[in-house]
Design a protein around this motif. Structure first.
Motif, PDB file in Angstrom:
ATOM      1  N   THR A  99      -3.433  -1.544 -27.906  1.00  0.00           N
ATOM      2  CA  THR A  99      -2.753  -2.626 -27.173  1.00  0.00           C
ATOM      3  C   THR A  99      -2.392  -2.209 -25.752  1.00  0.00           C
ATOM      4  O   THR A  99      -2.146  -3.064 -24.902  1.00  0.00           O
ATOM      5  CB  THR A  99      -1.487  -3.068 -27.921  1.00  0.00           C
ATOM      6  OG1 THR A  99      -0.645  -1.942 -28.195  1.00  0.00           O
ATOM      7  CG2 THR A  99      -1.837  -3.757 -29.231  1.00  0.00           C
ATOM      8  N   ALA A 100      -2.367  -0.894 -25.481  1.00  0.00           N
ATOM      9  CA  ALA A 100      -2.075  -0.420 -24.125  1.00  0.00           C
ATOM     10  C   ALA A 100      -3.285  -0.508 -23.201  1.00  0.00           C
ATOM     11  O   ALA A 100      -3.152  -0.350 -21.979  1.00  0.00           O
ATOM     12  CB  ALA A 100      -1.572   1.027 -24.178  1.00  0.00           C
ATOM     13  N   ILE A 101      -4.470  -0.771 -23.758  1.00  0.00           N
ATOM     14  CA  ILE A 101      -5.673  -0.886 -22.942  1.00  0.00           C
ATOM     15  C   ILE A 101      -5.606  -2.168 -22.113  1.00  0.00           C
ATOM     16  O   ILE A 101      -5.260  -3.238 -22.610  1.00  0.00           O
ATOM     17  CB  ILE A 101      -6.932  -0.914 -23.834  1.00  0.00           C
ATOM     18  CG1 ILE A 101      -7.056   0.385 -24.642  1.00  0.00           C
ATOM     19  CG2 ILE A 101      -8.183  -1.139 -22.999  1.00  0.00           C
ATOM     20  CD1 ILE A 101      -8.189   0.361 -25.667  1.00  0.00           C
ATOM     21  N   GLU A 102      -5.943  -2.068 -20.852  1.00  0.00           N
ATOM     22  CA  GLU A 102      -5.917  -3.240 -19.970  1.00  0.00           C
ATOM     23  C   GLU A 102      -6.904  -4.299 -20.477  1.00  0.00           C
ATOM     24  O   GLU A 102      -8.060  -4.005 -20.774  1.00  0.00           O
ATOM     25  CB  GLU A 102      -6.293  -2.842 -18.543  1.00  0.00           C
ATOM     26  CG  GLU A 102      -6.228  -4.007 -17.562  1.00  0.00           C
ATOM     27  CD  GLU A 102      -6.627  -3.602 -16.154  1.00  0.00           C
ATOM     28  OE1 GLU A 102      -6.609  -4.478 -15.268  1.00  0.00           O
ATOM     29  OE2 GLU A 102      -6.953  -2.410 -15.944  1.00  0.00           O
ATOM     30  N   GLY A 103      -6.425  -5.514 -20.584  1.00  0.00           N
ATOM     31  CA  GLY A 103      -7.264  -6.616 -21.037  1.00  0.00           C
ATOM     32  C   GLY A 103      -7.143  -6.907 -22.514  1.00  0.00           C
ATOM     33  O   GLY A 103      -7.650  -7.934 -22.983  1.00  0.00           O
ATOM     34  N   VAL A 104      -6.491  -6.042 -23.294  1.00  0.00           N
ATOM     35  CA  VAL A 104      -6.301  -6.272 -24.726  1.00  0.00           C
ATOM     36  C   VAL A 104      -5.061  -7.138 -24.934  1.00  0.00           C
ATOM     37  O   VAL A 104      -3.974  -6.801 -24.470  1.00  0.00           O
ATOM     38  CB  VAL A 104      -6.164  -4.941 -25.498  1.00  0.00           C
ATOM     39  CG1 VAL A 104      -5.749  -5.208 -26.942  1.00  0.00           C
ATOM     40  CG2 VAL A 104      -7.475  -4.180 -25.453  1.00  0.00           C
ATOM     41  N   ARG A 105      -5.220  -8.248 -25.615  1.00  0.00           N
ATOM     42  CA  ARG A 105      -4.124  -9.185 -25.859  1.00  0.00           C
ATOM     43  C   ARG A 105      -3.414  -8.923 -27.182  1.00  0.00           C
ATOM     44  O   ARG A 105      -2.324  -9.438 -27.430  1.00  0.00           O
ATOM     45  CB  ARG A 105      -4.653 -10.618 -25.854  1.00  0.00           C
ATOM     46  CG  ARG A 105      -5.233 -11.061 -24.512  1.00  0.00           C
ATOM     47  CD  ARG A 105      -5.862 -12.434 -24.613  1.00  0.00           C
ATOM     48  NE  ARG A 105      -4.942 -13.377 -25.254  1.00  0.00           N
ATOM     49  CZ  ARG A 105      -5.323 -14.309 -26.117  1.00  0.00           C
ATOM     50  NH1 ARG A 105      -6.588 -14.389 -26.473  1.00  0.00           N
ATOM     51  NH2 ARG A 105      -4.456 -15.144 -26.629  1.00  0.00           N
ATOM     52  N   GLY A 106      -4.005  -8.139 -28.025  1.00  0.00           N
ATOM     53  CA  GLY A 106      -3.397  -7.845 -29.317  1.00  0.00           C
ATOM     54  C   GLY A 106      -4.372  -7.067 -30.169  1.00  0.00           C
ATOM     55  O   GLY A 106      -5.561  -6.947 -29.846  1.00  0.00           O
ATOM     56  N   ALA A 107      -3.855  -6.521 -31.276  1.00  0.00           N
ATOM     57  CA  ALA A 107      -4.703  -5.719 -32.156  1.00  0.00           C
ATOM     58  C   ALA A 107      -4.295  -5.952 -33.604  1.00  0.00           C
ATOM     59  O   ALA A 107      -3.115  -6.085 -33.916  1.00  0.00           O
ATOM     60  CB  ALA A 107      -4.611  -4.241 -31.814  1.00  0.00           C
ATOM     61  N   LEU A 108      -5.298  -6.006 -34.483  1.00  0.00           N
ATOM     62  CA  LEU A 108      -5.077  -6.072 -35.921  1.00  0.00           C
ATOM     63  C   LEU A 108      -5.664  -4.803 -36.498  1.00  0.00           C
ATOM     64  O   LEU A 108      -6.881  -4.635 -36.560  1.00  0.00           O
ATOM     65  CB  LEU A 108      -5.733  -7.312 -36.516  1.00  0.00           C
ATOM     66  CG  LEU A 108      -5.409  -7.656 -37.980  1.00  0.00           C
ATOM     67  CD1 LEU A 108      -5.669  -9.135 -38.252  1.00  0.00           C
ATOM     68  CD2 LEU A 108      -6.222  -6.825 -38.960  1.00  0.00           C
TER      69      LEU A 108
END
Length: 392
Positions: free
Chosen positions: A67-76
């Motif tokens: 989730t800290a990656i630029e452009g990532v809005r969320g993670a499952l």
């Protein structure tokens, strides 16, 4: 903003240390295929089954890293626990039926054993869903038999009959519940990663179709399918439900086995059309549920006959009575016939299921009769006063 790719995600995850700080989770081949849609990243981490609980911080660390990656809005991110090679899988527990069904194979009388004979090993208890009374699967051996339409109308019919009902769309690759219930948008997430289910017509629903675009290609392998289904089942705020209806994907693959082996299913409803080819595939689904000791609540014959809208003349386009004959042959209840009508098809395509858009019509009554028979097969099912359903 740079596009998020699988290589970028794996590069970030290579900084997450493996269990006991040995290596990293990427080099140790612990990360499943990575799927990215709408800026959201989905993957699972394979860990030893006996260490799944203690390695939850590893999952959290991987989720924070992505989730800290630029452009990532969320993670499952989920943990997939694989049993050790050669270990015997735990046998599922068969739910107790409300009463004996002669000829249905649901007898639960204790088996006598000889003096000195050791007691049979205890079966592993499958974790249920808090607040959910019974979980039933609506399945078919093949696609194109109207299973999802049946599952949606069955859930709404059970609700119209006075039960508190939810609907889980377990068809990861081809989710259709959002369209059938005319629901759009994304579900909210509250504390502890719990998702609030979407809702329409008073029916709570959860589907992968709420999390990714309708045209996104879902290219997932077994561990990710299992993880996604279990998360949609157990990490959703279902509340208090009498019944959770699960719309299964067609066939007998990872999704079906995951639910049958890891979830205490109260039973399965099989949907088939009358013709022999469909029944051949339906038998495979029936055999699978019996093998994993899930009770069969009955068979529904969908598209049983066609009623001409102009004359009312009946035509048996796909033959007639095949599913009923199959139910009698294998000794399970026959739940009813659903005709092939323009009304059911048009209302389903429009996201206005016939049970709520024409509640007094003949088709809605058929579904309510089937829902009543299903409820009678379930354990301890006590109908509540029928809720008021308003169709907009």
């Amino acid at each position: 903003m740079a596009e998020v790719t699988k290589d970028i995600v794996l590069a970030a995850l290579s900084r997450v240390r493996g269990p006991d700080l040995e290596g990293d989770i990427v080099s140790r081949n612990m990360v499943s295929d990575v799927f990215i849609a709408d800026g959201k990243v989905y993957f699972s981490i394979t860990v030893p089954a006996e260490r799944a609980k203690e390695l939850e911080p590893l999952r959290v660390a991987a989720e924070k890293t992505v989730t800290a990656i630029e452009g990532v809005r969320g993670a499952l991110v989920t943990l997939t626990a694989d049993r050790k090679a050669g270990a015997a899988p735990a046998r599922p527990t068969q739910p107790t039926a409300p009463h004996d069904h002669a000829g249905h194979g649901h007898s639960h009388a204790p088996q006598a054993r000889s003096p000195g004979q050791p007691a049979p090993p205890q079966r592993a208890q499958k974790a249920g869903v808090p607040g959910v009374g019974a979980i039933i699967a609506v399945a078919s051996g093949k696609g194109g038999v109207g299973k999802s339409t049946t599952a949606v109308n069955l859930a709404l019919a059970m609700m119209a009959n006075g039960l508190k009902v939810g609907l889980l769309d377990a068809d990861i690759y081809g989710p259709s519940v959002p369209r059938l219930l005319k629901i759009s948008g994304r579900p909210q997430q509250i504390e502890n990663r719990i998702i609030v289910p979407m809702e329409n017509y008073g029916l709570k629903a959860m589907s992968m179709g709420f999390l990714v675009d309708e045209e996104a290609a879902m290219i997932w392998r077994g561990p990710m399918v299992q993880s996604a289904i279990l998360q949609m089942l157990r990490e959703v705020a279902w509340g208090e439900l009498d019944v959770l209806v699960v719309d299964m994907p067609p066939g007998t693959g990872d999704a079906q086995l995951t639910l049958a082996q890891q979830v205490p299913l109260a039973g399965a409803v099989i949907v088939s059309t009358p013709q022999d080819l469909a029944l051949i595939d339906a038998r495979k689904g029936i055999a699978m549920f019996r093998k994993v000791e899930v009770p069969l609540l009955g068979i529904i014959e969908n598209m049983s006959y066609f009623l001409a809208p102009d004359t009312g003349t009946r035509y048996d386009i796909f033959g007639h009575g095949g599913a009923q004959a199959e139910a009698a042959r294998i000794g399970v209840p026959f739940l009813g016939e659903v005709p092939l009508t323009m009304d059911i098809r048009e209302r389903s395509d429009a996201g206005t299921p016939v049970v709520v858009s024409d509640p007094n019509g003949a088709s809605a009554q058929i579904y309510r009769d089937i829902a009543r028979r299903v409820a009678q097969e379930l354990t301890g099912m006590k109908p509540r006063p029928a809720p008021s359903i308003v169709f907009d």
